[in-house]
Design a protein around this motif. Structure first.
Motif, mmCIF file in Angstrom:
data_model
loop_
_atom_site.group_PDB
_atom_site.id
_atom_site.type_symbol
_atom_site.label_atom_id
_atom_site.label_comp_id
_atom_site.label_asym_id
_atom_site.label_seq_id
_atom_site.Cartn_x
_atom_site.Cartn_y
_atom_site.Cartn_z
ATOM 1 N N GLY A 158 37.278 41.546 38.195
ATOM 2 C CA GLY A 158 37.858 40.265 37.806
ATOM 3 C C GLY A 158 36.840 39.485 36.995
ATOM 4 O O GLY A 158 35.770 39.994 36.655
ATOM 5 N N SER A 211 46.063 39.437 35.424
ATOM 6 C CA SER A 211 44.659 39.642 35.096
ATOM 7 C C SER A 211 44.370 41.114 34.809
ATOM 8 O O SER A 211 43.634 41.455 33.883
ATOM 9 N N LEU A 212 44.981 41.962 35.606
ATOM 10 C CA LEU A 212 44.801 43.409 35.430
ATOM 11 C C LEU A 212 45.397 43.867 34.090
ATOM 12 O O LEU A 212 45.001 44.890 33.533
ATOM 13 N N GLU A 213 46.324 43.111 33.567
ATOM 14 C CA GLU A 213 46.887 43.428 32.248
ATOM 15 C C GLU A 213 46.076 42.783 31.122
ATOM 16 O O GLU A 213 46.469 42.824 29.961
ATOM 17 N N GLY A 214 44.948 42.167 31.490
ATOM 18 C CA GLY A 214 44.070 41.598 30.467
ATOM 19 C C GLY A 214 44.455 40.199 30.034
ATOM 20 O O GLY A 214 44.150 39.782 28.915
ATOM 21 N N LYS A 215 45.122 39.472 30.924
ATOM 22 C CA LYS A 215 45.558 38.123 30.559
ATOM 23 C C LYS A 215 44.927 37.073 31.465
ATOM 24 O O LYS A 215 44.223 37.385 32.413
ATOM 25 N N GLN A 243 38.642 47.838 38.924
ATOM 26 C CA GLN A 243 38.768 46.829 37.870
ATOM 27 C C GLN A 243 38.030 45.561 38.283
ATOM 28 O O GLN A 243 38.284 45.020 39.362
ATOM 29 N N TYR A 275 41.160 46.042 42.458
ATOM 30 C CA TYR A 275 40.756 44.867 41.676
ATOM 31 C C TYR A 275 39.738 44.077 42.481
ATOM 32 O O TYR A 275 40.059 43.439 43.467
#
Ligand code: FMN
Ligand code: FES
Lengths: 166, 446
Positions: free
Chosen positions: B165, B180-184, B163, B122
């Motif tokens: 940020g 964040s990695l889960e798209g939130k 990924q 990330y």
């Protein structure tokens, strides 16, 4: 995933291919993980993240538009309002300030005749203040799209603005 | 004195390409690990090395690995934290840009040790150009058979995903990073459960810093004991220090832990001293979050011994007279620097970056910024310093994640060690707000 959509904004075929590959990286059912990368793709294409584009991203990921908006507004890199052709993301954090960052910043604003958050009348430049860009030893620093401009001086700022204005 | 565990080959032309990196002995650790070692033996070597997390908290990496839950039929994940956003820190940027294959080699070895088949790096989104460098390097490693299916014919599969940020300091905090990695939004999670039990996608996950992971190829090649022989006491190995501010040679330096701070600041090999004609006033030794120390305290312990660049020596004296190694973001201030202005700048940073979940942090960072702003701009009150200390105390320890502490410490320490300078701003507002004015009262400059 649907590729047919009524949205006025859609990815170009190459970007759609890229987006599809990104989505396929994550485990099944975890496609929402692709949200931040797709918002970057959208901004790369449109220059910012307009609502129609975010709705399109929501469709691609099979999530609610609100899930996209709440993310786009949380992260500072996404421009949720229109911006100029070149967005100058100027580091305002302590270590850069020690290296004369505030003086160079004053010069930049004077040169462009705008303050942070504003765009020049010709639509060429927007200034955005950002925090530490992980280049503190080479400060002062600003970024335009992917490029880092480091060890800035007033003269160097003038050169860069001249180059970008061409 | 200076062992080069991470940066030995950094100046070799073309080292960012697979072929050159391989010629310098690159990917031998993958061969050794996958062909001759078990995952358990690898964890054991990392434990023996004593290497501590380089992201800031200094938690022993081998111990973290051994906590990873291993329920049947559930995937496990390794996530590399390359969010690097702590002001004063730029070492991961330097390492990834120049030695992408070192991180990838470390990711392969570490993923194998942890039994992960999909691992993530990330990277803060601003470093998009570095993301492209990493993606290119991953494609090269895959083409050479070091990534993908059935690596080196071992039956072990690994996919590496880079990924980006989106610009948020808080996403360096490991649970915010996972969100964040889960798209939130990057809102830190309550712990427990710890990521080792429920992390990415609610599966067992290890999060490690770039520099931590980059040590593993050397540990595999040379053994944990050899690593532990470098450094001092429980501060084993080498550390990348990002040096910035008023020094002659800003940059990233790999030092043996245990180097005297004085040598690091003044020797030509490292910072090369304070810029000509100036004197050392203060240092923030471990990134903006750690307590600032005046010149005399950063150089020497209260018993007169030299302070060393190690976890223990930097924290000697607690927060009364010590600080922390943190991320190794070493920011140097000479006598021209205004401590009030810098403290306000940092307070503004934490207010801007607070995710807003916990009221002590959301509101408290805002108050600290406001009060510091009015002191800096000549409108401070006598009670303001006590007010700041009170607010800092009310944030500290009362939040889900340590961002609150990170915001409180710089303010509390600046007032602790530079109280006269703050008071000068309050009692001499006219003088203090003149352009370029700095406090010149009693201070031990070095
Ligand atoms: C506000 C905040 C920001 C952080 N930023 C980073 C960061 O940018 N990079 C990093 O590696 N760790 C960062 N950390 C520490 C991580 O939470 C975590 O401890 C670390 O990634 C673990 O890796 P390590 O044990 O290898 O150091 C941060 C922590 C906090 C509370
Ligand atoms: S403070 Fe400007 S890059 Fe770190």
């Amino acid at each position: 995933m649907t590729t047919e959509t009524n949205n006025t904004i859609q990815f170009t075929p190459e970007r759609l291919e890229k987006a599809t590959a990104i989505i396929a990286q994550y485990p099944a059912g975890k496609q929402k993980s692709a949200l931040l990368p797709l918002l970057h793709l959208l901004q790369e294409q449109e220059g910012w993240t307009p609502a129609e584009g975010m709705d399109y991203v929501a469709e691609l990921l099979d999530i609610e538009p609100i899930e996209v908006y709440e993310v786009a507004t949380f992260y500072t890199m996404y421009h949720v309002n229109p911006v100029g052709k070149h967005v100058i993301e100027y580091c305002r954090t302590g270590p850069c300030c020690l290296m004369g960052g505030e003086e160079v910043y004053a010069h930049l604003r004077q040169r462009l005749g705008i303050e942070a958050g504003q765009t020049t009348v010709d639509g060429q430049f927007t200034i955005k203040e950002v925090e530490c860009l992980a280049a503190c030893g080479m400060g002062p620093v600003f970024q335009v799209r992917e490029k880092y401009y480091m060890n800035l001086t007033n003269e160097r700022v003038d050169e860069i603005i001249d180059e970008l204005s061409k | 004195m200076a062992t080069k565990i991470l940066t030995e080959h950094i100046a070799v032309p073309g080292i960012e390409t697979f072929d050159v990196y391989r010629k310098q002995g690159g990917y031998e650790a993958v061969e050794k690990a996958i062909k001759t070692m078990t995952p358990e033996a690898l964890v054991e070597e990392v434990k023996k090395s004593g290497v501590r997390g380089r992201g800031g908290a200094g938690f022993p990496m081998g111990m973290k690995w051994s906590f990873l839950a291993k329920p049947e039929g559930v995937p496990r994940y390794l996530v590399c934290n390359a969010d690097e956003s702590e002001p004063g820190t730029f070492k991961d940027h330097y390492l990834m840009k120049n030695l992408p294959h070192l991180l990838i080699e470390g990711m392969i070895v570490s993923s194998f040790a942890l039994g992960a088949n999909k691992s993530f790096i990330y990277v803060r989104g601003e470093l998009m150009y570095v993301i492209h460098i990493l993606e290119k390097a991953i494609a090269e490693a895959k083409a050479a058979g070091f990534l993908g299916k059935n690596i080196l014919g071992s039956g072990y599969d690994l996919e590496l995903i880079v990924q980006p940020g989106g610009g948020a300091y808080i996403c360096g905090e490991e649970t915010a990073l996972l969100e964040s990695l889960e798209g939130k939004r990057g809102n830190p999670r309550n712990k427990p459960p710890f990521p080792a039990v429920k992390g990415l996608y609610q599966s067992p996950t290890v999060v490690n810093n770039v520099e931590s992971i980059a040590t593993t190829p050397w540990i595999v090649n040379n053994g944990g004991d050899a690593y532990a022989a470098i450094g001092i006491g429980r501060s084993t190995g080498t550390k990348l220090i990002s040096a910035s501010g008023h020094i002659n040679r800003p940059g990233v330096y790999e030092i043996d832990l245990g180097l005297p701070v004085e040598d690091f600041i003044y020797a030509d090999e490292w910072c090369g001293g304070i810029r000509p004609g100036h004197k050392l006033k203060a240092v923030v030794a471990g990134g903006s979050s750690v307590p600032i120390l005046p010149a005399n305290l950063i150089m020497n312990l209260t018993n007169g011994d030299k302070r060393l660049m190690s976890y223990e020596s930097l924290s000697e004296g607690g927060f009364q007279t010590g600080t922390m190694l943190g991320s190794g973001g070493f920011i140097v201030f000479d006598e021209t620097a205004c401590i009030v202005r810098n403290t306000w700048n940092f307070a503004r940073f934490y207010h801007h970056e607070s995710c807003g979940q916990c009221s002590p942090c959301r509101e408290g960072t805002g108050w600290m910024e406001k009060v510091l702003h009015r002191i800096e701009y000549g409108h401070g009150h006598q009670q303001d310093l006590d007010l700041l200390i009170d607010v800092a105390k009310k944030i500290e320890g009362n939040t889900i994640c340590p961002l609150g502490d990170a915001a409180a410490w710089p303010v509390a320490s600046a007032i602790r060690h530079f109280r006269n300078e703050f008071e000068w701003h309050i009692t001499n507002p006219h003088e203090a707000t003149q352009p370029g004015a700095v406090y010149k009262g009693d201070m031990a400059l070095v």
